[in-house]
Scaffold this motif. Structure first.
Motif, PDB file in Angstrom:
ATOM      1  N   HIS A 168       0.072   4.989   1.448  1.00 18.19           N
ATOM      2  CA  HIS A 168       0.317   4.531   0.082  1.00 18.19           C
ATOM      3  C   HIS A 168       1.598   3.688   0.033  1.00 18.19           C
ATOM      4  O   HIS A 168       1.604   2.561  -0.473  1.00 18.19           O
ATOM      5  CB  HIS A 168       0.444   5.768  -0.812  1.00 18.19           C
ATOM      6  CG  HIS A 168       0.791   5.486  -2.228  1.00 18.19           C
ATOM      7  ND1 HIS A 168      -0.143   5.100  -3.159  1.00 18.19           N
ATOM      8  CD2 HIS A 168       1.965   5.554  -2.882  1.00 18.19           C
ATOM      9  CE1 HIS A 168       0.450   4.920  -4.317  1.00 18.19           C
ATOM     10  NE2 HIS A 168       1.724   5.197  -4.192  1.00 18.19           N
ATOM     11  N   GLU A 169       2.669   4.239   0.582  1.00 12.66           N
ATOM     12  CA  GLU A 169       3.935   3.506   0.540  1.00 12.66           C
ATOM     13  C   GLU A 169       3.899   2.287   1.464  1.00 12.66           C
ATOM     14  O   GLU A 169       4.417   1.222   1.124  1.00 12.66           O
ATOM     15  CB  GLU A 169       5.105   4.430   0.895  1.00 12.66           C
ATOM     16  CG  GLU A 169       6.433   3.745   0.616  1.00 12.66           C
ATOM     17  CD  GLU A 169       7.635   4.679   0.683  1.00 12.66           C
ATOM     18  OE1 GLU A 169       7.446   5.900   0.824  1.00 12.66           O
ATOM     19  OE2 GLU A 169       8.770   4.161   0.595  1.00 12.66           O
ATOM     20  N   ILE A 172       2.236  -0.664  -0.181  1.00 10.28           N
ATOM     21  CA  ILE A 172       3.098  -1.312  -1.169  1.00 10.28           C
ATOM     22  C   ILE A 172       4.139  -2.178  -0.454  1.00 10.28           C
ATOM     23  O   ILE A 172       4.419  -3.307  -0.862  1.00 10.28           O
ATOM     24  CB  ILE A 172       3.772  -0.262  -2.064  1.00 10.28           C
ATOM     25  CG1 ILE A 172       2.708   0.554  -2.821  1.00 10.28           C
ATOM     26  CG2 ILE A 172       4.738  -0.905  -3.052  1.00 10.28           C
ATOM     27  CD1 ILE A 172       3.257   1.774  -3.560  1.00 10.28           C
ATOM     28  N   ALA A 176       4.704  -6.501  -0.535  1.00 10.74           N
ATOM     29  CA  ALA A 176       5.871  -6.891  -1.333  1.00 10.74           C
ATOM     30  C   ALA A 176       6.344  -8.299  -0.961  1.00 10.74           C
ATOM     31  O   ALA A 176       6.044  -8.821   0.104  1.00 10.74           O
ATOM     32  CB  ALA A 176       6.993  -5.879  -1.141  1.00 10.74           C
ATOM     33  N   ARG A 180       8.365  -6.012   3.101  1.00 12.71           N
ATOM     34  CA  ARG A 180       9.167  -4.899   3.636  1.00 12.71           C
ATOM     35  C   ARG A 180       8.411  -4.361   4.827  1.00 12.71           C
ATOM     36  O   ARG A 180       7.385  -3.703   4.677  1.00 12.71           O
ATOM     37  CB  ARG A 180       9.310  -3.812   2.592  1.00 12.71           C
ATOM     38  CG  ARG A 180      10.003  -4.357   1.367  1.00 12.71           C
ATOM     39  CD  ARG A 180      10.338  -3.305   0.388  1.00 12.71           C
ATOM     40  NE  ARG A 180      11.023  -3.908  -0.725  1.00 12.71           N
ATOM     41  CZ  ARG A 180      12.096  -3.387  -1.298  1.00 12.71           C
ATOM     42  NH1 ARG A 180      12.599  -2.252  -0.848  1.00 12.71           N
ATOM     43  NH2 ARG A 180      12.675  -3.984  -2.316  1.00 12.71           N
TER      44      ARG A 180
ATOM     45  N   TYR B  30       2.259  -2.391  -8.309  1.00 14.69           N
ATOM     46  CA  TYR B  30       3.418  -1.730  -7.717  1.00 14.69           C
ATOM     47  C   TYR B  30       4.557  -2.725  -7.538  1.00 14.69           C
ATOM     48  O   TYR B  30       4.340  -3.910  -7.296  1.00 14.69           O
ATOM     49  CB  TYR B  30       3.067  -1.118  -6.350  1.00 14.69           C
ATOM     50  CG  TYR B  30       2.253   0.137  -6.469  1.00 14.69           C
ATOM     51  CD1 TYR B  30       2.800   1.282  -7.023  1.00 14.69           C
ATOM     52  CD2 TYR B  30       0.933   0.168  -6.038  1.00 14.69           C
ATOM     53  CE1 TYR B  30       2.051   2.443  -7.141  1.00 14.69           C
ATOM     54  CE2 TYR B  30       0.171   1.328  -6.162  1.00 14.69           C
ATOM     55  CZ  TYR B  30       0.750   2.455  -6.714  1.00 14.69           C
ATOM     56  OH  TYR B  30       0.004   3.596  -6.832  1.00 14.69           O
ATOM     57  N   PHE B  32       8.944  -2.613  -6.146  1.00 16.70           N
ATOM     58  CA  PHE B  32      10.109  -1.806  -5.778  1.00 16.70           C
ATOM     59  C   PHE B  32      11.161  -1.975  -6.860  1.00 16.70           C
ATOM     60  O   PHE B  32      11.460  -3.103  -7.267  1.00 16.70           O
ATOM     61  CB  PHE B  32      10.657  -2.216  -4.404  1.00 16.70           C
ATOM     62  CG  PHE B  32       9.836  -1.653  -3.286  1.00 16.70           C
ATOM     63  CD1 PHE B  32      10.099  -0.384  -2.795  1.00 16.70           C
ATOM     64  CD2 PHE B  32       8.777  -2.362  -2.750  1.00 16.70           C
ATOM     65  CE1 PHE B  32       9.329   0.159  -1.783  1.00 16.70           C
ATOM     66  CE2 PHE B  32       7.987  -1.830  -1.738  1.00 16.70           C
ATOM     67  CZ  PHE B  32       8.272  -0.568  -1.254  1.00 16.70           C
ATOM     68  N   GLU B  39      16.260   3.096  -5.254  1.00 14.65           N
ATOM     69  CA  GLU B  39      15.022   2.328  -5.221  1.00 14.65           C
ATOM     70  C   GLU B  39      13.828   3.137  -4.733  1.00 14.65           C
ATOM     71  O   GLU B  39      13.961   3.972  -3.842  1.00 14.65           O
ATOM     72  CB  GLU B  39      15.213   1.119  -4.301  1.00 14.65           C
ATOM     73  CG  GLU B  39      14.141   0.077  -4.489  1.00 14.65           C
ATOM     74  CD  GLU B  39      14.311  -1.078  -3.541  1.00 14.65           C
ATOM     75  OE1 GLU B  39      14.645  -2.176  -3.995  1.00 14.65           O
ATOM     76  OE2 GLU B  39      14.114  -0.876  -2.327  1.00 14.65           O
ATOM     77  N   PRO B  41       9.050   2.756  -4.947  1.00 15.03           N
ATOM     78  CA  PRO B  41       7.958   2.007  -5.560  1.00 15.03           C
ATOM     79  C   PRO B  41       7.684   2.571  -6.946  1.00 15.03           C
ATOM     80  O   PRO B  41       7.705   3.798  -7.125  1.00 15.03           O
ATOM     81  CB  PRO B  41       6.764   2.274  -4.631  1.00 15.03           C
ATOM     82  CG  PRO B  41       7.300   2.963  -3.421  1.00 15.03           C
ATOM     83  CD  PRO B  41       8.595   3.594  -3.813  1.00 15.03           C
ATOM     84  N   THR B 166       7.268   9.667  -5.505  1.00 17.91           N
ATOM     85  CA  THR B 166       6.263   8.935  -6.270  1.00 17.91           C
ATOM     86  C   THR B 166       5.250   9.894  -6.892  1.00 17.91           C
ATOM     87  O   THR B 166       5.095  11.039  -6.455  1.00 17.91           O
ATOM     88  CB  THR B 166       5.488   7.952  -5.380  1.00 17.91           C
ATOM     89  OG1 THR B 166       4.824   8.706  -4.368  1.00 17.91           O
ATOM     90  CG2 THR B 166       6.405   6.926  -4.748  1.00 17.91           C
TER      91      THR B 166
END
Lengths: 572, 572
Positions: A168-169, A172, A176, A180, B30, B32, B39, B41, B166
């Protein structure tokens, strides 16, 4: 309601000409687990990581119910290496052949396994492989048939890499702007078990000696699966890789391996000291347990073809009746250097089809050259194929094409080639790179060559290796070479005994040529099997004779424009 | 393709009897972001957290396109406080009125805002509020109409709590066995901005003085939204709370507040030093900027009705032309003690309907008592209502009921009451608690009383407060009291001027009585607005005259059994 984590397996329901239906039920859900001794949420199947092994005989019909018990995420399961002849809607690639299975819903995959071999199944939506959604799918020879080699026992090794961040992370992060980067994996896993940043024992340092001791002998979730063998026998080891980023090399200390199968196809046996396994590939190797029976031996898996900080994963080949916890007396074996491309290429050259394997047609009707580049697209870092970074649509292509829903995806097909003056040795100029989701429309029953052409990335003097995997068809790997592919390379194609496979690697600054007959109606994705590269756009979609397909089962089409079409068609 | 983060707002398309269509486009994705300087998401709308404020006039028709640009998660958006009269399919509660909007898809919410007031919109799928998916929805009086109070300017405060984990991870934790509790929030946010673990300035310690200094004055993402005012004016401050776990108290140093609106309904004005705001509630208060104009004043939000470790959130009431960064000379104001229930109850008692507000019917046709307990269900910790922990089905009720799809949910309705010998002062005996998703079927146009009955949790001597929110209807809060509700309490109901609301709190070991007329055909959820409690089962579903509804728009029904029904109905 109680969620029962059982692995339901009904044997023969209706024997039909010796084949039968195999019923499985897979419940996909989140679980806290510590594959490398560090706990995080993972995607488990029936409470297990890796997912349970599915086993059948050639000719069987699989009836696999997949229940999505995640909370807000869709899923789909791809049966990797199964060609889905006649059942393209069961391929399990989201956006291509079906909508993601929605939370709380169950989708039934029904397909035939038409030949024996070592396959796998895994998530094909988002980065779900990175959360652990994968397992073996092993097809034995049909009853009464024999493999073309002998063995006394079988061992299975599922190779993957592992991050402490969830899929999931990571998804994202990869989407980005600016990118990232997720970094190198924290651990490598063998059968879902690894050891993060630990010291094995004096003299055995895997990471650094200031790290805590490895939990190698305990009953922890990360303790390795010991491979138990009897002395003086022959074992078949089935090896698959579903890594997200790296490619791997397997060494079994003191034991050579005889390669007999690759991607569900027999190969001319050859013997190696270590085995390169790129993600998406499968192999069977034979080993003889002919070493000193009083010892146990290291089994080590390390990264190749990528500069990585992650230490090798280890387990033990345990000669019974030795204790499983008797550590080998020698330190773990070494792997080839990560950048030893010659080693890697020599191994590839050794892989040739077993005599009797069908040969490729002598000529292709069409050639599609796929330039693999890394690009900036609107400021996002993306992987592209001939300047198009694949963005999967929300309507599955299979339904969109069958029902003529032209707004579902770009109607302009992607190019069959790239600019002739493109310099593959230089950084991508990022001139025309764009996002897209057009389709290569292949004429039914034609012979097509895909040429994978590698190039420099957006960094100077860097070009990685990309292991590509094709859905719906096996292909012959008719050649590979260095530099830019040219017409003269065609003459050097091996049309005599090229290996038939579903996965092939293209090496840095090189090309790889694949030939196949587009004889399986459906829509199929052909993509880099590095999961992080696919999500960043490195794939293409091709269709074959969709008009020949019967009415599609609607179950997989309840999303996007196909849902709209099917729900409203009464009124139109 | 470029994602443009713009907030598209077309004004008047078709003026129609003075009202008009308001078109908005919300892109949910999403991002950041560092709401409390740390920080992670978050879920942003059009690149913003909180989501942009939507504004309309009473009588307008809203046409709001919501695009799901997440990757594998569904979403839905609830228009909190809007009754959706005649448009129950636009309520935005997943599993109740629609399927989650799938990734890559856009859903158009079309509904009328029939009265002025302070409302909000937020995610109603999974724990998406916890990721920041919320914003103001403000409805001004119709053109030519006036509010029953005067003000010179308006300020808006959106109150929430914030975790560093999250929603994705929190949902997995809350569903685990054994439960993995998410703990108290790390920060409180005002308009999406807070300060994690910092020292404000000497003498102003919010957390502890060994912490780093707060980033209060900078241009950081977490720097507070300063409230700019002119001296000697009257301001309307609209306050809403969408906290996940706690309830909050607002203090504006040196300024009293006159409450004039609650949940989109006018109340008899009354003045307070501080304002309790439970999650799901909205208020309008008036303040006079009649203090020393050379000073600025603290605005502080702290937790009430829950023992919490999280320090108050702060911002500044900035008397222009003072510098926004001129810190108040006094330390931040204090809040009532978290366990000062008397304070909390006295505030509730002050809330009475403005003269002229419709009065409740004198008698109810039916009474449903909802016992709020915490239970072990098959070893999982769950919240239950009269022993049933709500598990939302994968088919939306609205379609399931309309089309008679009986397998979509439990056909046995939940009980109208609980065992008369249940001791609300003792720990839940967990005898018969179960999961379920049956529906309270309310006869159209009948008057129904819901009695919320609180009780002890699974821990000794603990009973929290639960702020319940109803969809589709406003209700009158006709009474609340301590201990177990009994027949004699009915006589004490306030039927003269009870406040009309959509949210009401039930205090620990107490009860709260709500009366409403079930006159809005549809299927509606009524639930604890603490998001973590709802996900753990604390809610009920009721239906009203679904048979009176016209054909449902199919767009929201492309999942579960409604998808199957609608896609196959041609052939049946």
């Amino acid at each position: 309601m109680v969620w029962i984590h059982c692995f339901i397996f009904f044997t023969s329901i209706k024997p039909l000409f010796g084949s039968r239906e195999r019923h499985y039920k897979l419940e996909v859900e989140y679980m806290f687990w510590a594959p490398d001794c560090i706990e995080r949420p993972v995607i488990a199947v029936n409470g297990q990581l890796p997912a349970p092994t599915i086993r059948a005989r050639a000719g069987d019909t699989m009836v696999i119910e997949v229940a999505n018990k995640l909370y807000t995420d869709g899923i789909s399961i791809h049966w990797h290496g199964i060609r889905q002849r006649g059942t393209p809607w069961a391929d399990g690639s989201s956006s291509i052949t079906q909508c993601p299975i929605k939370p709380g819903e169950t989708f039934v995959y029904r397909f035939k396994v038409d030949k024996p071999g070592t396959f796998m199944y895994h998530g094909h939506h988002g980065l779900h492989r990175t959360d652990g959604l994968y397992g073996f799918l092993i097809v034995d020879v049909a009853e009464g048939k024999k493999e073309p080699f002998h063995y006394d026992g079988e061992l299975n090794l599922f190779l993957t890499d592992w991050w402490h961040r969830t899929a999931h992370e990571q998804q994202i992060m990869l989407s980005a702007k600016p990118l990232r980067w997720v970094g190198e994996p924290q651990s490598l896993l063998i059968n879902g078990k690894g050891q993060y940043n630990c010291t094995l024992a004096p003299g055995y340092a895997t990471s650094n000696s200031s790290s805590p001791p490895c939990k190698f002998k305990g009953h922890e979730q990360c303790a390795p699966t010991i491979l138990n063998v009897l002395p003086n026998k022959t074992y078949r080891i089935r090896v698959v890789s579903s890594t997200g980023l790296g490619s791997e090399n397997l060494v079994i200390a003191n034991h050579t391996m005889t390669v007999v199968e690759a991607d569900g196809n027999y190969v001319e046996p050859f013997t190696v000291d270590n085995l390169d396994v790129h993600t998406g590939e499968s192999y069977s190797v034979l080993i003889s347990t002919d070493q000193n029976p009083n010892e146990n031996y290291w089994v080590s898996v390390g990264v190749i073809a990528r500069k990585s900080t992650v230490p090798p994963a280890l387990t033990i080949l345990n000669y019974l009746p030795n204790s499983a916890w008797k550590l080998p007396t020698s330190p773990p074996p070494r792997h080839p250097n990560w950048d030893d491309l010659d080693h890697n290429k020599n191994f590839r050259k050794s892989i040739l089809a077993l005599k009797g394997t069908p040969k490729p047609p002598g000529k292709a009707h069409r050639r599609i050259v796929l330039l693999n580049t890394e690009n900036f697209v609107d400021g996002y870092i993306k992987w592209s194929v001939s300047n198009v970074s694949l963005v999967l649509p929300s309507t599955p292509y299979l339904g969109a094409i069958k029902y003529g829903l032209k707004h579902a995806f770009d109607q302009r097909p992607p190019p069959d080639n790239f600019a002739s003056d493109y310099d593959i040795m230089k950084m991508a100029p990022n001139k025309n790179a764009t996002r897209g989701n057009g389709v290569h429309v292949l004429d039914f029953n034609t012979t097509v060559d895909f040429i994978l052409q590698n190039a420099n990335t957006i960094d100077p003097n860097v070009s990685g290796s990309h292991p590509w995997h094709m859905h719906g068809h096996d292909f012959w790997v008719v050649g590979f070479g260095e530099g830019k592919f040219s017409e003269k390379d065609v003459k050097k194609f091996n049309l005599k005994n090229p290996p038939l496979r579903n996965s092939a690697v293209v090496f840095s600054y090189g090309w790889t040529a694949l030939r196949f007959v587009a004889d399986n109606p459906g829509v199929w994705i052909f993509h880099c099997h590095l999961e992080h590269h696919l999500i960043m756009g490195m794939g293409v979609v091709f269709s074959v004779g969709v008009e020949r397909l019967p009415e599609l089962p609607p179950e997989g089409l309840a999303c996007g424009l196909t849902a709209e079409f099917l729900m409203r068609r009464k009124h139109t």
